[in-house]
Each structure stands twice: as C-alpha cells, then as structure tokens.
Design an enzyme around this catalytic site. Structure first.
Site, PDB file in Angstrom:
ATOM      1  N   PRO A  88      49.785  49.886  56.145  1.00  0.00           N
ATOM      2  CG  PRO A  88      50.786  47.956  55.322  1.00  0.00           C
ATOM      3  CD  PRO A  88      49.498  48.706  55.326  1.00  0.00           C
ATOM      4  CG  ASP A  93      42.278  42.986  48.111  1.00  0.00           C
ATOM      5  OD1 ASP A  93      41.103  43.387  48.065  1.00  0.00           O
ATOM      6  OD2 ASP A  93      43.242  43.615  47.628  1.00  0.00           O
ATOM      7  CD  GLU A 132      44.203  51.696  49.474  1.00  0.00           C
ATOM      8  OE1 GLU A 132      44.264  50.491  49.739  1.00  0.00           O
ATOM      9  OE2 GLU A 132      45.212  52.384  49.198  1.00  0.00           O
ATOM     10  CE1 TYR A 146      44.572  39.584  40.204  1.00  0.00           C
ATOM     11  CE2 TYR A 146      44.713  39.740  42.588  1.00  0.00           C
ATOM     12  CZ  TYR A 146      45.029  40.228  41.344  1.00  0.00           C
ATOM     13  OH  TYR A 146      45.807  41.345  41.225  1.00  0.00           O
ATOM     14  CB  ALA A 206      38.859  34.293  43.790  1.00  0.00           C
ATOM     15  CB  VAL A 207      37.230  37.463  39.025  1.00  0.00           C
ATOM     16  CG1 VAL A 207      37.011  37.564  37.538  1.00  0.00           C
ATOM     17  CG2 VAL A 207      35.903  37.449  39.753  1.00  0.00           C
ATOM     18  N   GLY A 208      39.210  35.305  37.437  1.00  0.00           N
ATOM     19  CA  GLY A 208      40.317  35.187  36.476  1.00  0.00           C
ATOM     20  C   GLY A 208      41.572  34.688  37.158  1.00  0.00           C
TER      21      GLY A 208
HETATM   22  N1  UDP Z   1      40.609  40.557  41.864  1.00  0.00           N
HETATM   23  C1  UDP Z   1      40.244  39.398  41.175  1.00  0.00           C
HETATM   24  N2  UDP Z   1      40.641  39.261  39.875  1.00  0.00           N
HETATM   25  C2  UDP Z   1      41.383  40.203  39.232  1.00  0.00           C
HETATM   26  C3  UDP Z   1      41.760  41.367  39.945  1.00  0.00           C
HETATM   27  C4  UDP Z   1      41.372  41.508  41.251  1.00  0.00           C
HETATM   28  O1  UDP Z   1      39.583  38.521  41.718  1.00  0.00           O
HETATM   29  O2  UDP Z   1      41.711  40.008  38.057  1.00  0.00           O
HETATM   30  C5  UDP Z   1      40.143  40.715  43.257  1.00  0.00           C
HETATM   31  C6  UDP Z   1      40.985  39.910  44.249  1.00  0.00           C
HETATM   32  O3  UDP Z   1      40.213  39.592  45.385  1.00  0.00           O
HETATM   33  C7  UDP Z   1      42.062  40.913  44.599  1.00  0.00           C
HETATM   34  C8  UDP Z   1      41.212  42.188  44.715  1.00  0.00           C
HETATM   35  O4  UDP Z   1      40.269  42.064  43.649  1.00  0.00           O
HETATM   36  O5  UDP Z   1      42.741  40.579  45.791  1.00  0.00           O
HETATM   37  C9  UDP Z   1      41.998  43.483  44.568  1.00  0.00           C
HETATM   38  O6  UDP Z   1      42.929  43.403  43.544  1.00  0.00           O
HETATM   39  P1  UDP Z   1      44.481  43.534  43.882  1.00  0.00           P
HETATM   40  O7  UDP Z   1      44.785  42.678  45.060  1.00  0.00           O
HETATM   41  O8  UDP Z   1      45.263  43.281  42.629  1.00  0.00           O
HETATM   42  O9  UDP Z   1      44.549  45.087  44.261  1.00  0.00           O
HETATM   43  P2  UDP Z   1      45.529  45.862  45.243  1.00  0.00           P
HETATM   44  O10 UDP Z   1      45.628  45.108  46.525  1.00  0.00           O
HETATM   45  O11 UDP Z   1      46.847  45.923  44.568  1.00  0.00           O
HETATM   46  O12 UDP Z   1      44.869  47.187  45.406  1.00  0.00           O
HETATM   47 MN    MN Z   2      45.345  43.005  47.172  1.00  0.00          MN
END
Ligand code: UDP
Ligand code: MN
Length: 350
Positions: free
Chosen positions: A225, A202, A294, A116, A112-114
């Site tokens: 999903p 995430d 991914e 998030y 959990a950065v920035g």
């Molecule tokens: N994340 C974070 N800070 C950010 C971007 C991402 O901490 O600025 C972490 C967070 O745990 C997030 C994960 O990286 O859930 C993946 O990013 P995101 O959920 O946006 O990606 P997506 O699910 O759309 O692939």
């Molecule tokens: Mn995500």
C-alpha cells in the site's frame, strides 16, 4: 554501549557502586528477555527514509501529487493483461457471481510462533466473518501454541481448522529465513491433498471487509500500500548483485507485499519452495536481502508474472504513505504499529 562499563568492570579496572551493579544487572536481564522472547526484530528502515536517502524521492510529495489522479482511475489491468482487483468493481462482482456456482475449496495458511500466537483468534474470527464467506475453507495453522486457539471461534459450515505443530527456534530473523520453507512443506504435506487454492498470510492481520472469490487466480500477489502508484525507482527491491534477490534498475513493474499471496496449490508451492532455496543459498554465502523474504518474493514475481494482482485494499495499514484505498479489506496490525507515532502506538495497544 550500555554494556561498556560492565566490560571494564569485568576487566577489573573500574570500581562501581552497588547501585550501578544492580542497574547493569537489570539492563542485562531486559536485553536477554527481549532476545529470547524473539521480540527484537531487524527492521528494514521505513520505506520513506530509505527511499529519500537512496533516490532523493520524497514519497509524501509523490503520493500527494498522484493521489487525485489515481483516485479517479484505479488501474484495472496490468501491462501483461492480468486483472488488478478492487473488490467493489464490476469485474469483481462478475467474478464472484461466476464462481459462486462452483464448490471451490481454499486453504488459508498462516504461521503463529512464539509471541505471535496472541494474534491467532482475532485473525481467525475476522476470517470467519469476511474470508470467502459461504465457501469451503480450511485454515492451516502452523504453531507452537495450539492452546492459543482456544476457545476456537465459531466456524461456519464447511470451514475447519487444522493445526500443524511446529517447533522452531524463536527470533524474528531466524523465522524470516525459515518461513517460506515451512509454508512450502505444509502445502506439500497437507494442503495439496485437500484444497485447490491456497493463500499464505501473516497472522498479524485482521479482515475488516469482504474478501471474496474475486481473489482467486493461478498465481496471486498483493500490492504494497505504501508503494502503489510510485515510480519504479522508488521500489525497495534488493540491489546488491551478491544476493539472489537482486533486481536490475530496469526491471520490475510493481512492489508486492509478503503479507498476502496465493493461488493454485501447485503454483504457490513452486514459489515458496523456490524462494526458500534462494534464501538458503544466500544464507550460505552470509547474504540476506534487505526486505528479507519480501525481496525474494518480488524477485520471483518479476520472473513469473502473477495472473491476478490484488490492490492494496487487501493489505493495508494506516500510514502517512499508504494509498487511500476505496475500501480497506485486510489491515496489517503489525505494520501499522511500526508506522505509528510512539504515542498512538500505546493507544492502539502495540
Ligand atoms: N511470525 C511468527 N513469530 C515470530 C515472527 C513472525 O509467527 O516471532 C510470523 C507471523 O505470521 C508474522 C509473520 O511471521 O505475521 C511475519 O512477521 P512480521 O509480521 O513481524 O513481519 P512483517 O510484516 O513486518 O514483514
Ligand atoms: Mn506482518
């Protein structure tokens, strides 16, 4: 495009009014704010759009045609004999009963950065309600905002939080390249010593129903999903041969989401370390796979079959394309926002 007149202004060839100057200034500040807050993300196009463009498949048609059939018979096993887990099945009940006598220690690892950090408390309090209830669980939280955890939600017996401070440059794309390496090092430095199983998730997710011991396995991956039950050619694997995530036309049985994966510490460490190496090698060549980490995860899981596959119940979000699961267990709030109509986004506080 918005900045174009500004470029001309700097070159001194165009006169602008004060009003225009103020407007350009405001636009520039907004752009800078969005960039530094790490909110601009390079979105891969929604699955439906890229699919239709590339393969001519209209996912909504396939989904409608296949739904009735799938609803009646939820696949229980993969072609290589691994269980495909639906939480309410008899097999899952049996697994939960078997494992309830073992004192298994599990880690739940998240970043959990920035911007998030605000997801943290909802993630944790919902995990306390639904993630392996009654078991020993250690949450490993990699964050630059430990204060966002306070006040800490009430923790059940045998459940603890470990904060792992990180100082990462903000920006969604940068983090996408670093995430696997950060997870691998947290497993090696900490989780390995304390827990048997570790799950990486995430943080922009919420548990909404029980996720029990039926999810435990050596190497565990979760089905996307929107792509469950779709034909192989619909899977948005990386196809560029120049990328180390590249998947050939005849490879791959499933498309996994990067929202949730796990297993024994050793297995998850190997996977995250290997994926981070591939990401780094591609980065050196100036290549990045279309689905970011991914894609590398999917490449790895084609070479190393998971021993336990979680159905989309364990990573679900509301979208026209999402498979209609019997029970939603984990909902991705972030991906749901991306899939919603603009008006609904506002209603849901996206
Ligand atoms: N994340 C974070 N800070 C950010 C971007 C991402 O901490 O600025 C972490 C967070 O745990 C997030 C994960 O990286 O859930 C993946 O990013 P995101 O959920 O946006 O990606 P997506 O699910 O759309 O692939
Ligand atoms: Mn995500």
């Amino acid at each position: 495009m918005v900045l174009f007149p500004l470029c001309k202004l700097l070159a001194g060839s165009v006169r602008v009014t004060k009003k225009q100057l103020v407007l350009y200034g405001m636009l520039l500040s907004l752009l800078l704010y969005l960039l530094t807050a790490g909110r601009i993300r390079v979105d891969t196009p929604p699955v439906s759009q890229s699919l239709k463009a590339e393969t001519g498949i209209d996912v909504s048609d396939v989904r409608m045609a296949s739904e009735d059939e799938e609803q009646q018979q939820l696949t229980q096993e993969t072609s290589w004999g691994a269980p495909l887990v639906w939480g309410d099945s008899k097999d899952s009940a049996r697994r939960r009963a078997e494992l309830s006598h073992h004192n298994i220690r599990t880690g739940l690892l998240t970043l959990a950065v920035g911007p998030y950090a605000h997801y943290l408390r909802r993630f944790l309090s919902s995990a306390e309600l639904y993630f392996l209830p009654g078991s020993t669980v250690i949450y490993y939280i990699l964050t630059d905002s430990p204060r966002a955890l306070h006040p800490l939600p009430q923790m059940g017996p045998g459940r603890e939080v470990r904060v792992i401070p990180v100082a990462e440059r903000l920006g969604w794309e940068h983090l996408a390249q670093r995430r696997m390496a950060m997870l691998a090092s947290a497993i090696k430095e900490q989780a390995w010593q304390e827990v048997e199983y570790v799950f990486c998730m995430d943080v922009d997710q919420e548990f909404v129903a029980t996720v029990g011991a039926e999810i435990l396995g050596e190497l565990v991956a979760t089905l996307h999903p929107e792509l469950y039950g779709m034909p192989r050619k619909a899977f948005p694997y990386e196809r560029k041969p120049s990328s180390l995530a590249s998947v050939g036309e005849n490879e791959g049985d499933y498309y996994y989401t990067s929202e949730l994966y796990g297993g024994l510490c050793m297995e998850v460490y190997d996977m995250t370390r290997r994926c981070s190496q591939l990401i780094l090698q591609d980065q050196e060549k100036g290549v990045m796979a279309r689905g970011l980490e991914e894609s590398y995860l999917n490449r790895y899981l084609i070479n190393h079959w998971p021993t336990c596959i979680l159905s989309p119940e364990y990573s679900w979000w509301e979208s026209a394309l999402a498979f209609n699961v019997p029970t939603q267990r984990v909902v991705s709030l972030g991906r749901q926002c991306v899939a919603l109509e603009p008006q609904k986004r506002q209603e849901q506080g996206c």
